[in-house]
Design a protein around this motif. Structure first.
Motif, PDB file in Angstrom:
ATOM      1  N   GLU A 141     -11.538   2.171   0.200  1.00 44.78           N
ATOM      2  CA  GLU A 141     -10.379   2.104   1.107  1.00 44.78           C
ATOM      3  C   GLU A 141      -9.448   3.246   0.710  1.00 44.78           C
ATOM      4  O   GLU A 141      -9.138   3.411  -0.467  1.00 44.78           O
ATOM      5  CB  GLU A 141      -9.607   0.782   0.927  1.00 44.78           C
ATOM      6  CG  GLU A 141     -10.326  -0.462   1.395  1.00 44.78           C
ATOM      7  CD  GLU A 141     -10.138  -0.739   2.889  1.00 44.78           C
ATOM      8  OE1 GLU A 141      -9.452   0.038   3.576  1.00 44.78           O
ATOM      9  OE2 GLU A 141     -10.700  -1.755   3.342  1.00 44.78           O
ATOM     10  N   PRO A 143      -5.712   4.652   1.860  1.00 42.82           N
ATOM     11  CA  PRO A 143      -4.529   4.765   2.700  1.00 42.82           C
ATOM     12  C   PRO A 143      -4.187   6.252   2.855  1.00 42.82           C
ATOM     13  O   PRO A 143      -4.281   7.011   1.889  1.00 42.82           O
ATOM     14  CB  PRO A 143      -3.430   4.064   1.906  1.00 42.82           C
ATOM     15  CG  PRO A 143      -4.081   3.483   0.710  1.00 42.82           C
ATOM     16  CD  PRO A 143      -5.402   4.134   0.529  1.00 42.82           C
ATOM     17  N   THR A 152      -5.635   4.166   7.798  1.00 41.21           N
ATOM     18  CA  THR A 152      -6.559   3.684   6.784  1.00 41.21           C
ATOM     19  C   THR A 152      -7.941   4.250   7.072  1.00 41.21           C
ATOM     20  O   THR A 152      -8.359   4.359   8.217  1.00 41.21           O
ATOM     21  CB  THR A 152      -6.552   2.137   6.751  1.00 41.21           C
ATOM     22  OG1 THR A 152      -7.348   1.696   5.684  1.00 41.21           O
ATOM     23  CG2 THR A 152      -7.087   1.526   8.026  1.00 41.21           C
ATOM     24  N   GLU A 168      -5.736  -9.102   2.712  1.00 40.43           N
ATOM     25  CA  GLU A 168      -6.763  -8.068   2.471  1.00 40.43           C
ATOM     26  C   GLU A 168      -7.462  -7.658   3.771  1.00 40.43           C
ATOM     27  O   GLU A 168      -7.881  -6.512   3.913  1.00 40.43           O
ATOM     28  CB  GLU A 168      -7.782  -8.575   1.463  1.00 40.43           C
ATOM     29  CG  GLU A 168      -7.217  -8.657   0.051  1.00 40.43           C
ATOM     30  CD  GLU A 168      -8.259  -9.120  -0.957  1.00 40.43           C
ATOM     31  OE1 GLU A 168      -8.345  -8.518  -2.038  1.00 40.43           O
ATOM     32  OE2 GLU A 168      -8.985 -10.095  -0.656  1.00 40.43           O
ATOM     33  N   GLU A 170      -6.003  -7.355   6.575  1.00 43.12           N
ATOM     34  CA  GLU A 170      -5.077  -6.415   7.230  1.00 43.12           C
ATOM     35  C   GLU A 170      -5.006  -5.072   6.513  1.00 43.12           C
ATOM     36  O   GLU A 170      -4.958  -4.021   7.155  1.00 43.12           O
ATOM     37  CB  GLU A 170      -3.652  -7.011   7.280  1.00 43.12           C
ATOM     38  CG  GLU A 170      -3.504  -8.199   8.206  1.00 43.12           C
ATOM     39  CD  GLU A 170      -3.593  -7.817   9.690  1.00 43.12           C
ATOM     40  OE1 GLU A 170      -3.440  -6.631  10.028  1.00 43.12           O
ATOM     41  OE2 GLU A 170      -3.816  -8.735  10.503  1.00 43.12           O
ATOM     42  N   ALA A 171      -4.984  -5.110   5.161  1.00 38.33           N
ATOM     43  CA  ALA A 171      -4.672  -3.886   4.399  1.00 38.33           C
ATOM     44  C   ALA A 171      -5.879  -3.289   3.682  1.00 38.33           C
ATOM     45  O   ALA A 171      -5.896  -2.093   3.374  1.00 38.33           O
ATOM     46  CB  ALA A 171      -3.589  -4.204   3.354  1.00 38.33           C
ATOM     47  N   TYR A 186       2.432   2.127   2.071  1.00 34.06           N
ATOM     48  CA  TYR A 186       1.361   1.699   2.996  1.00 34.06           C
ATOM     49  C   TYR A 186       1.492   0.198   3.286  1.00 34.06           C
ATOM     50  O   TYR A 186       1.490  -0.239   4.444  1.00 34.06           O
ATOM     51  CB  TYR A 186       0.023   2.040   2.352  1.00 34.06           C
ATOM     52  CG  TYR A 186      -1.214   1.446   2.990  1.00 34.06           C
ATOM     53  CD1 TYR A 186      -1.689   1.905   4.216  1.00 34.06           C
ATOM     54  CD2 TYR A 186      -1.942   0.447   2.335  1.00 34.06           C
ATOM     55  CE1 TYR A 186      -2.840   1.375   4.780  1.00 34.06           C
ATOM     56  CE2 TYR A 186      -3.095  -0.086   2.894  1.00 34.06           C
ATOM     57  CZ  TYR A 186      -3.539   0.378   4.116  1.00 34.06           C
ATOM     58  OH  TYR A 186      -4.678  -0.147   4.672  1.00 34.06           O
ATOM     59  N   LEU A 187       1.668  -0.602   2.223  1.00 37.73           N
ATOM     60  CA  LEU A 187       1.806  -2.059   2.402  1.00 37.73           C
ATOM     61  C   LEU A 187       3.085  -2.377   3.174  1.00 37.73           C
ATOM     62  O   LEU A 187       3.106  -3.274   4.031  1.00 37.73           O
ATOM     63  CB  LEU A 187       1.819  -2.768   1.047  1.00 37.73           C
ATOM     64  CG  LEU A 187       0.507  -2.673   0.244  1.00 37.73           C
ATOM     65  CD1 LEU A 187       0.688  -3.275  -1.154  1.00 37.73           C
ATOM     66  CD2 LEU A 187      -0.650  -3.355   0.968  1.00 37.73           C
ATOM     67  N   ILE A 190       2.537  -1.924   6.862  1.00 36.79           N
ATOM     68  CA  ILE A 190       1.783  -3.040   7.468  1.00 36.79           C
ATOM     69  C   ILE A 190       2.687  -4.268   7.596  1.00 36.79           C
ATOM     70  O   ILE A 190       2.668  -4.960   8.607  1.00 36.79           O
ATOM     71  CB  ILE A 190       0.505  -3.356   6.651  1.00 36.79           C
ATOM     72  CG1 ILE A 190      -0.404  -2.130   6.619  1.00 36.79           C
ATOM     73  CG2 ILE A 190      -0.246  -4.545   7.263  1.00 36.79           C
ATOM     74  CD1 ILE A 190      -1.596  -2.258   5.720  1.00 36.79           C
ATOM     75  N   CYS A 191       3.530  -4.509   6.566  1.00 39.99           N
ATOM     76  CA  CYS A 191       4.467  -5.653   6.634  1.00 39.99           C
ATOM     77  C   CYS A 191       5.386  -5.507   7.835  1.00 39.99           C
ATOM     78  O   CYS A 191       5.664  -6.489   8.546  1.00 39.99           O
ATOM     79  CB  CYS A 191       5.311  -5.733   5.367  1.00 39.99           C
ATOM     80  SG  CYS A 191       4.405  -6.408   3.987  1.00 39.99           S
ATOM     81  N   LEU A 221       1.271  -9.967   1.751  1.00 45.87           N
ATOM     82  CA  LEU A 221       1.519  -8.532   1.584  1.00 45.87           C
ATOM     83  C   LEU A 221       2.936  -8.262   1.079  1.00 45.87           C
ATOM     84  O   LEU A 221       3.148  -7.315   0.312  1.00 45.87           O
ATOM     85  CB  LEU A 221       1.241  -7.784   2.896  1.00 45.87           C
ATOM     86  CG  LEU A 221      -0.228  -7.802   3.342  1.00 45.87           C
ATOM     87  CD1 LEU A 221      -0.416  -7.039   4.641  1.00 45.87           C
ATOM     88  CD2 LEU A 221      -1.150  -7.226   2.275  1.00 45.87           C
ATOM     89  N   LYS A 225       3.341  -6.201  -2.301  1.00 41.62           N
ATOM     90  CA  LYS A 225       4.171  -4.993  -2.275  1.00 41.62           C
ATOM     91  C   LYS A 225       5.166  -4.996  -3.443  1.00 41.62           C
ATOM     92  O   LYS A 225       5.408  -3.961  -4.071  1.00 41.62           O
ATOM     93  CB  LYS A 225       4.917  -4.970  -0.937  1.00 41.62           C
ATOM     94  CG  LYS A 225       5.671  -3.718  -0.649  1.00 41.62           C
ATOM     95  CD  LYS A 225       6.373  -3.822   0.687  1.00 41.62           C
ATOM     96  CE  LYS A 225       7.582  -4.736   0.625  1.00 41.62           C
ATOM     97  NZ  LYS A 225       8.527  -4.564   1.718  1.00 41.62           N
TER      98      LYS A 225
END
Ligand SMILES: C[S@@+](CC[C@H](N)C(=O)[O-])C[C@H]1O[C@@H](n2cnc3c(N)ncnc32)[C@H](O)[C@@H]1O
Length: 228
Positions: A141, A143, A152, A168, A170-171, A186-187, A190-191, A221, A225
């Motif tokens: 993975e 980012p 991603t 996981e 989602e991210a 990155y997290l 997404i949040c 997340l 984070k």
């Protein structure tokens, strides 16, 4: 030769040297052309559903003197790629659902032991869940940051994958993301996306079925984070 944008550069770095690559939705052809120009691969197939993108790719290949190494084919997904013809497949710049649909229509990829290099623009959780349910194991993975936007890039190979928690999905898996640059930002991105989706759902008369899963991912997340 155009410089690859960061999301395609990150994907290019996951292509094994010497791979025989199919780039699906190749558009301008920049990804295979950069890999050929760098000598990382020696031949590639570029597929696109549109004639216009393929004409642009052909012009770029000619300008780079690489027209003998990049075969261009007009088709939907991998329809014009024969089983066993390639050992790595890149699909970048499309929605996760479209990518999953293209993979579903080419079940030979799994038996052929292909490596998948994917860069979904949306529905990342759907794509990760689809890979998990269909015999693929996510192996990397990455980012990627382009200005204020995060993308991603992931790699998948045939095999079983440990279960993914809602966050996981989602991210990306925690064990694959640990130590990656920009992880906190990155997290956070997404949040913010999940937070506004949840706000919209809260205003709806009937929340959708997956609202609970989304809320669990959001909470997970937020906590993850804070640990990064
Ligand atoms: C946004 S561009 C992405 C181009 C490049 N892969 C990138 O990431 O910069 C998407 C490309 O995929 C092509 N495309 C969309 N659906 C496709 C499909 N089912 N099969 C093949 N190509 C497709 C489009 O014609 C377009 O050229």
């Amino acid at each position: 030769m155009e410089k690859l944008p960061p999301r395609l550069r990150a994907l290019a770095e996951l292509v094994p040297p010497g791979a025989s690559l199919a780039d699906i939705g190749t558009d301008h052809g920049y990804l295979p052309l950069a890999l050929l120009a760098e000598g990382r691969i020696t031949r590639a197939v570029g597929c696109d559903i549109g004639a216009g993108p393929l004409a642009a790719a052909a012009a770029h290949a000619k300008a780079a003197g690489l027209e003998d190494r990049l075969q261009l084919r007009q088709c939907d997904g991998l329809e014009a790629v024969s089983p066993g013809e390639v050992d790595a497949v890149a699909i970048a710049g499309m929605g996760g659902e479209t990518i999953a649909g293209i993979l579903r229509r080419a079940p030979w990829l799994l038996a052929a032991g292909c490596l998948l290099l994917l860069q979904p623009m949306s529905k990342q959780a759907l794509l990760r869940r689809w890979l998990q349910a269909n015999g693929w194991r996510i192996t990397a993975e990455r980012p990627v940051r382009e200005g204020e936007t995060f993308y991603t890039v992931l790699a998948a190979a045939p095999g079983e994958m440990p279960p993914l928690s809602p966050g996981e999905a989602e991210a990306g898996a925690r064990r694959l993301l640990e130590g990656q640059p920009f992880l906190r930002a990155y997290l956070d991105g997404i949040c913010r996306r999940l937070g506004s989706a949840l706000e919209g759902m809260a205003r709806a008369a009937r929340p959708p079925e997956h609202a609970g899963e989304l809320a669990a991912a959001y909470q997970e997340l937020l906590e993850w984070k804070m640990e990064v």
